[in-house]
Design a protein around this motif. Sequence first.
Motif, short mmCIF file in Angstrom:
data_model
loop_
_atom_site.label_atom_id
_atom_site.label_comp_id
_atom_site.label_asym_id
_atom_site.label_seq_id
_atom_site.Cartn_x
_atom_site.Cartn_y
_atom_site.Cartn_z
N VAL A 157 58.43 -29.99 -42.08
CA VAL A 157 58.09 -30.77 -40.89
C VAL A 157 58.82 -32.11 -40.84
N LYS A 158 59.24 -32.61 -39.73
CA LYS A 158 60.17 -33.87 -39.76
C LYS A 158 59.36 -35.03 -39.43
N THR A 159 59.32 -35.96 -40.26
CA THR A 159 58.19 -37.19 -40.26
C THR A 159 59.14 -38.68 -40.38
N ASN A 160 58.69 -39.52 -39.98
CA ASN A 160 59.47 -40.76 -40.15
C ASN A 160 58.78 -41.52 -41.38
N GLU A 161 57.76 -40.83 -41.77
CA GLU A 161 57.10 -41.37 -43.23
C GLU A 161 57.10 -40.49 -44.09
N ASP A 162 58.11 -40.60 -44.92
CA ASP A 162 57.66 -39.70 -46.23
C ASP A 162 57.47 -40.22 -47.46
N TYR A 163 56.43 -40.70 -47.54
CA TYR A 163 56.05 -41.52 -48.81
C TYR A 163 54.56 -41.28 -49.05
N PHE A 164 54.31 -41.01 -50.71
CA PHE A 164 52.92 -40.64 -50.86
C PHE A 164 52.54 -41.84 -51.54
N LYS A 165 51.39 -42.68 -51.21
CA LYS A 165 50.96 -44.07 -51.92
C LYS A 165 50.08 -43.34 -52.86
N ILE A 166 50.28 -43.97 -54.20
CA ILE A 166 49.55 -43.56 -55.42
C ILE A 166 48.85 -45.02 -55.74
N ASN A 167 47.46 -44.98 -55.87
CA ASN A 167 46.67 -46.13 -56.25
C ASN A 167 45.76 -45.77 -57.30
N GLY A 168 44.96 -46.61 -57.65
CA GLY A 168 43.92 -46.31 -58.77
C GLY A 168 42.62 -45.95 -58.39
N ASP A 169 42.43 -45.60 -57.27
CA ASP A 169 41.03 -44.97 -56.76
C ASP A 169 40.89 -43.87 -57.57
N THR A 170 39.49 -43.32 -57.80
CA THR A 170 39.06 -42.20 -58.35
C THR A 170 38.63 -41.13 -57.60
N ILE A 171 38.88 -41.45 -56.12
CA ILE A 171 38.41 -40.59 -54.99
C ILE A 171 39.68 -39.39 -55.09
N PRO A 172 39.21 -38.30 -54.52
CA PRO A 172 40.19 -37.19 -54.45
C PRO A 172 41.61 -37.51 -53.85
N LEU A 173 42.65 -37.00 -54.19
CA LEU A 173 43.87 -37.32 -53.90
C LEU A 173 44.00 -36.79 -52.37
N ASP A 174 44.74 -37.57 -51.36
CA ASP A 174 44.86 -37.46 -50.13
C ASP A 174 45.95 -36.44 -49.61
N VAL A 175 45.33 -35.18 -49.18
CA VAL A 175 46.47 -33.99 -48.81
C VAL A 175 46.67 -34.16 -47.50
N LYS A 176 46.34 -35.01 -46.61
CA LYS A 176 46.55 -35.12 -45.21
C LYS A 176 47.93 -35.03 -44.93
N ASP A 177 48.81 -34.19 -43.97
CA ASP A 177 49.96 -34.30 -43.74
C ASP A 177 51.09 -34.43 -44.71
N THR A 178 50.66 -33.56 -45.82
CA THR A 178 51.65 -33.53 -47.17
C THR A 178 52.67 -32.30 -47.06
N LEU A 179 51.92 -31.15 -46.78
CA LEU A 179 52.88 -30.01 -46.80
C LEU A 179 53.98 -30.13 -45.79
N GLY A 180 55.00 -29.68 -46.10
CA GLY A 180 56.26 -29.75 -45.21
C GLY A 180 57.02 -30.87 -45.50
N SER A 181 56.41 -32.01 -45.97
CA SER A 181 56.96 -33.39 -46.09
C SER A 181 57.55 -33.41 -47.51
N PRO A 182 58.80 -33.49 -47.81
CA PRO A 182 59.36 -33.16 -48.98
C PRO A 182 58.70 -33.92 -50.26
N VAL A 183 59.03 -35.40 -49.89
CA VAL A 183 58.29 -36.29 -50.89
C VAL A 183 56.85 -36.36 -51.26
N LYS A 184 56.35 -36.29 -50.08
CA LYS A 184 54.83 -36.20 -49.99
C LYS A 184 54.33 -34.89 -50.79
#
Length: 401
Positions: A229-256
């Motif tokens: 997919v083409k996207t203007n924002e191809d960055y996955f933010k990593i933080n220290g939260d213990t909640i499940p990792l955010d999978v929204k809009d990740t598939l198809g976006s290379p870096v995410k």
Amino acid sequence: MSYAMIRHFRRTTLLCEQMRVESTLTNVTQEEFLFRPPVPQWSKVIREAEKIVGYPTSFMNLRWLLSDEFANLAMHLRKIVGSNHPIMKTAKTVLYNEHNNLQPWGLIILLLSKAVSSSTYSVENTTLMERQRMLAELTEMIRTGHYIHKGLLNIPLEERDKTKETSIFANKIAVLIGDYLLVTANGMLARLRNQDLSYLISTALRDLSEGEFFGPRDKQNMPLPGKPVKTNEDYFKINGDTIPLDVKDTLGSPVKEWTLRTMYNGGSLFGRGCEGAMLLGGKSDSDQKKAYLFGCHLCLAWQAASELQKFTSTNKEAFSLVSAPALFALNSSPDMYESLKSVTNVSSLDFDDLKKRIMETDAMEQTKSLFSLHAEKAKSYIEMFGDNQSVSTIKSLIKTV
């Protein structure tokens, strides 16, 4: 060392030698599961690091290698030597290859612990070092157990006849060995008697499990890339939260997609191991978060470096379709994805041709940039823990390409 321990060790060593000589490796390609980063002069750096921590981490696995339970399981492995089941490749990686047995994750956790610990000898410091050592060991054991579980073959019920008996038996051995390591690691975690640490490690176990259900898979559960997919924002933010990792809009976006897969595949576990070392040491929440982010970014940097090496190597070997170079190439050449989207068995692909097509794109340059980004972030976080020999050694381990 007792006679019984020596006997078990010899039996395991014999198994390793048999696998080295006789085994035929499978073509099944798992997600790249990083055991050893491609660090120049690796052995020299490891020897220097082990002098600092005062502990030969290449022997961290002896506690389980010399146990009665593992020795019995190892003997069963001899029955399937020569087969092309993934467990044979896995066993060789874990038991035989001396470079992989150097266990860099546990070593980093010990170096990080040493960097922030008091140099004054006391009973309390000695106890703390032993607890942090147990954490390093159990982190390695969880990683290894998960890796072994990933090497199972899916055999449809209608194909389970006598010709598949060896593969079915090998599956059972893989399950038992992986279960043994995970149960032993959980037992060690329980003996540390720290609820906060148990919670941290449990979140990493959750991420490992969720990763097995993320994205499309072939019939052997090997990962397939998401539709580009083409996207203007191809960055996955990593933080220290213990909640499940955010999978929204990740598939198809290379870096995410690559970042999330790597976090699922061990980045989260490594980060929690580093964070846990700070927790056991009584450090602040801020230091714990820094340690987690350091571990995550170091794992991501090593993963990118490992994938770069696989593509630049002259060896003709299969590679993961969800590695960074592959995902970058697919995103820039949608027609390449069209030839892969209906794949039912990854091992049937012509990897030589696919590699050539990937090398014709700018995927390697983008992967190098990805490595540099995470290497710099890992370096910036580790420098927050002072200027000492342990930190300097860790920084030398970050420089992988």
